[in-house]
Motif scaffolding. Structure first.
Motif, short mmCIF file in Angstrom:
data_model
loop_
_atom_site.label_atom_id
_atom_site.label_comp_id
_atom_site.label_asym_id
_atom_site.label_seq_id
_atom_site.Cartn_x
_atom_site.Cartn_y
_atom_site.Cartn_z
N LEU A 112 0.83 -1.21 0.00
CA LEU A 112 0.00 0.00 0.00
C LEU A 112 0.87 1.25 0.00
CD1 LEU A 112 -2.79 -0.94 2.56
CD2 LEU A 112 -3.02 -0.73 0.09
N LEU A 113 1.89 1.23 0.85
CA LEU A 113 2.73 2.43 0.95
C LEU A 113 3.47 2.70 -0.36
CD1 LEU A 113 4.06 2.07 4.61
CD2 LEU A 113 2.27 3.59 3.75
N THR A 114 3.87 1.62 -1.04
CA THR A 114 4.54 1.79 -2.33
C THR A 114 3.59 2.45 -3.33
OG1 THR A 114 5.68 -0.26 -1.85
CG2 THR A 114 5.88 0.56 -4.11
N LEU A 115 2.35 2.01 -3.34
CA LEU A 115 1.38 2.57 -4.28
C LEU A 115 1.08 4.04 -3.96
CD1 LEU A 115 -1.16 -0.36 -4.69
CD2 LEU A 115 0.36 0.56 -6.43
N ARG A 167 1.37 9.78 -9.45
CA ARG A 167 -0.05 10.11 -9.68
C ARG A 167 -0.93 9.02 -9.06
NH1 ARG A 167 -1.43 9.55 -14.96
NH2 ARG A 167 -3.51 10.33 -14.48
N LEU A 168 -1.94 9.47 -8.30
CA LEU A 168 -2.90 8.50 -7.75
C LEU A 168 -4.08 8.43 -8.73
CD1 LEU A 168 -2.99 9.35 -3.93
CD2 LEU A 168 -1.87 7.45 -5.06
N ASP A 169 -3.87 7.65 -9.80
CA ASP A 169 -4.94 7.57 -10.81
C ASP A 169 -5.85 6.37 -10.53
OD1 ASP A 169 -3.37 5.45 -11.50
OD2 ASP A 169 -2.58 6.35 -13.33
N GLU A 170 -6.81 6.19 -11.42
CA GLU A 170 -7.80 5.12 -11.25
C GLU A 170 -7.13 3.75 -11.08
OE1 GLU A 170 -11.42 4.39 -10.34
OE2 GLU A 170 -10.86 6.40 -11.01
N ASP A 171 -6.12 3.50 -11.91
CA ASP A 171 -5.43 2.20 -11.83
C ASP A 171 -4.80 1.99 -10.45
OD1 ASP A 171 -6.11 1.57 -14.32
OD2 ASP A 171 -4.14 1.99 -15.27
N THR A 172 -4.23 3.07 -9.92
CA THR A 172 -3.58 2.95 -8.61
C THR A 172 -4.60 2.60 -7.54
OG1 THR A 172 -2.06 4.66 -9.33
CG2 THR A 172 -2.04 4.11 -6.98
N TRP A 173 -5.76 3.27 -7.57
CA TRP A 173 -6.79 2.97 -6.57
C TRP A 173 -7.26 1.52 -6.71
CZ3 TRP A 173 -6.83 5.67 -2.48
CH2 TRP A 173 -6.56 7.05 -2.51
N ARG A 209 -9.03 13.65 -1.94
CA ARG A 209 -9.60 14.66 -2.85
C ARG A 209 -9.84 15.97 -2.10
NH1 ARG A 209 -14.15 16.75 -4.46
NH2 ARG A 209 -15.39 15.72 -2.87
N VAL A 210 -10.50 15.87 -0.95
CA VAL A 210 -10.86 17.07 -0.20
C VAL A 210 -9.62 17.81 0.31
CG1 VAL A 210 -12.00 17.90 1.92
CG2 VAL A 210 -13.13 16.20 0.46
N GLY A 243 -6.54 17.43 -0.76
CA GLY A 243 -5.51 17.64 -1.77
C GLY A 243 -4.17 17.10 -1.28
N THR A 244 -4.25 16.12 -0.39
CA THR A 244 -3.04 15.59 0.24
C THR A 244 -2.17 14.85 -0.77
OG1 THR A 244 -4.27 15.30 2.23
CG2 THR A 244 -2.24 14.05 2.05
N ARG A 245 -0.88 15.01 -0.65
CA ARG A 245 -0.01 14.32 -1.60
C ARG A 245 1.22 13.66 -0.98
NH1 ARG A 245 0.15 11.77 -5.97
NH2 ARG A 245 1.21 10.91 -4.20
N SER A 246 1.70 14.21 0.10
CA SER A 246 2.99 13.67 0.57
C SER A 246 2.78 12.25 1.12
CB SER A 246 3.58 14.56 1.65
OG SER A 246 3.02 14.25 2.90
N PRO A 247 3.75 11.36 0.89
CA PRO A 247 3.64 9.99 1.37
C PRO A 247 3.36 9.93 2.87
CG PRO A 247 5.54 10.19 -0.06
CD PRO A 247 5.00 11.57 0.13
N GLU A 248 3.94 10.85 3.64
CA GLU A 248 3.73 10.84 5.10
C GLU A 248 2.27 11.11 5.44
OE1 GLU A 248 6.16 12.81 3.68
OE2 GLU A 248 7.63 11.18 3.98
N GLU A 249 1.69 12.12 4.73
CA GLU A 249 0.29 12.45 5.00
C GLU A 249 -0.62 11.30 4.58
OE1 GLU A 249 -0.40 17.17 4.51
OE2 GLU A 249 0.46 16.13 2.79
N LEU A 250 -0.30 10.71 3.45
CA LEU A 250 -1.12 9.59 2.96
C LEU A 250 -1.04 8.41 3.92
CD1 LEU A 250 -0.32 9.77 -0.84
CD2 LEU A 250 -2.52 10.21 0.24
#
Ligand code: GDP
Length: 305
Positions: free
Chosen positions: A19-22, A27-33, A62-63, A65-72
């Motif tokens: 999960l963390l690798t993904l 880009r967190l696109d449809e395929d990634t989800w 989405r809400v 706009g989080t992007r950093s791996p730490e936040e995710l």
């Protein structure tokens, strides 16, 4: 008891790593989800919790706009914890009571589950934990269909200093369970742990018998805990078994065994969600010390280590 986090981190756990690798992708696109969903399903999280978890995660990403791996990672941690529930009572109940005759009576813990899941071993390990905590314990070998089960339990009993009440091979399990609680009352014990039979091939017979064991034991007063032992390596099949047991006896807690033998730690989420019964204990090996209280935070941290 072993430290959950350290032990789980040592056991293979593909869930968090994948999960963390993904989530670290550009880009967190449809395929990634979809891949994230796939990983959760492969790890036995179960269809409904998987869909819910991914939807909530997507929405929050989405809400915010989080992007950093730490936040995710932090969001994923929160969502996994939300699936597990952080405010459930996960203590194994050890409060005694008073019998209908007015005598002090020990807490009664019925240990149920299909043969081979680790029922007897878990009963023995739990006895050891309870004795180490200062409780006096009596064991009831109500699996009278498997002579080896009573021997195995008695060996645990001798090891931890707990008397084992057993009956004749093929005898009535309910009567052994009744006698074990009676012995507990006579001895002034704190806890009586009753190991029950779990032959799956005669399912309706087994369930009738289990219902009877509980009813007969309850002549001494209510059963405090019905602990269902599930084998984590059986994945979604274990869940089906669990539902059958839950229909017959009021399951109050789950002991999930053999987590050391699977990379599918997600079964904890599925079990918790589908049954609505707290996972209280986890088995992390065959040894006497390999039983741990289930701690959701330590568990999720180990998954995402
Ligand atoms: P029962 O038929 O349900 O009473 O199952 P047993 O207690 O006899 O256990 C079946 C097998 O599973 C035995 O070989 C145990 O040592 C093993 N076992 C039980 N719990 C665990 C666990 O947490 N991890 C591992 N690896 N093996 C376990």
């Amino acid at each position: 008891m072993v430290r959950l986090r350290a032990r789980l981190a040592r056991s293979q756990n593909s869930l968090g790593r994948g999960l963390l690798t993904l989530l670290a992708r550009e880009r967190l696109d449809e395929d990634t989800w979809e891949e994230i969903e796939e990983i959760l399903l492969t790890a036995d999280v179960g269809p409904a919790p998987t869909v819910e978890l991914v939807e909530r995660l997507r929405e929050r990403v989405r809400v915010l706009g989080t992007r950093s791996p730490e936040e995710l990672r932090a969001l994923l941690r929160e969502e996994l914890l939300a699936q597990l529930g952080t405010d459930l009572d996960r203590e194994v109940r050890t409060e005694g009571g008073v019998s209908p005759e007015g005598e002090e009576r020990p807490a009664v813990i019925l240990v149920v589950g299909v043969n081979g899941t680790g029922k007897t071993t878990t009963t023995g390990k739990l006895a050891r934990v309870l004795v180490a905590e200062g409780h006096s314990v009596v064991l009831g070998a109500a699996d009278t269909f498997r002579a080896a089960a009573a021997d195995q339990l008695q060996t645990w009993g001798e090891r931890v200093g707990a008397r084992t009440v057993r009956g004749p091979e093929g005898g009535d399990p309910a009567s052994v369970a009744f006698d074990a609680v009676k012995e507990g009352i006579t001895q002034g014990a704190d806890v009586v742990l009753v190991d029950t039979a779990g032959r799956l091939h005669t399912k309706s017979g087994l369930m009738d018998e289990l219902g009877k064991v509980k009813r007969v034991v309850e002549k001494h007063g209510p059963v405090g805990e019905v602990l269902l032992v599930l084998d984590a390596t059986t994945g979604q099949n274990g869940l089906t078994q669990a539902k059958v047991f839950a229909q017959v006896v009021d399951v109050t807690g789950i002991a999930l065994t053999k987590l050391d033998g699977t990379a599918k730690g997600g079964i904890v989420v599925a079990v918790q969600r589908e049954l609505g019964v707290p996972v209280k204990l986890v088995g992390l090996g065959e040894g006497a010390d390999d039983l741990a209280p289930f701690d959701p935070e330590a568990f999720v941290d180990a998954l995402l280590a």
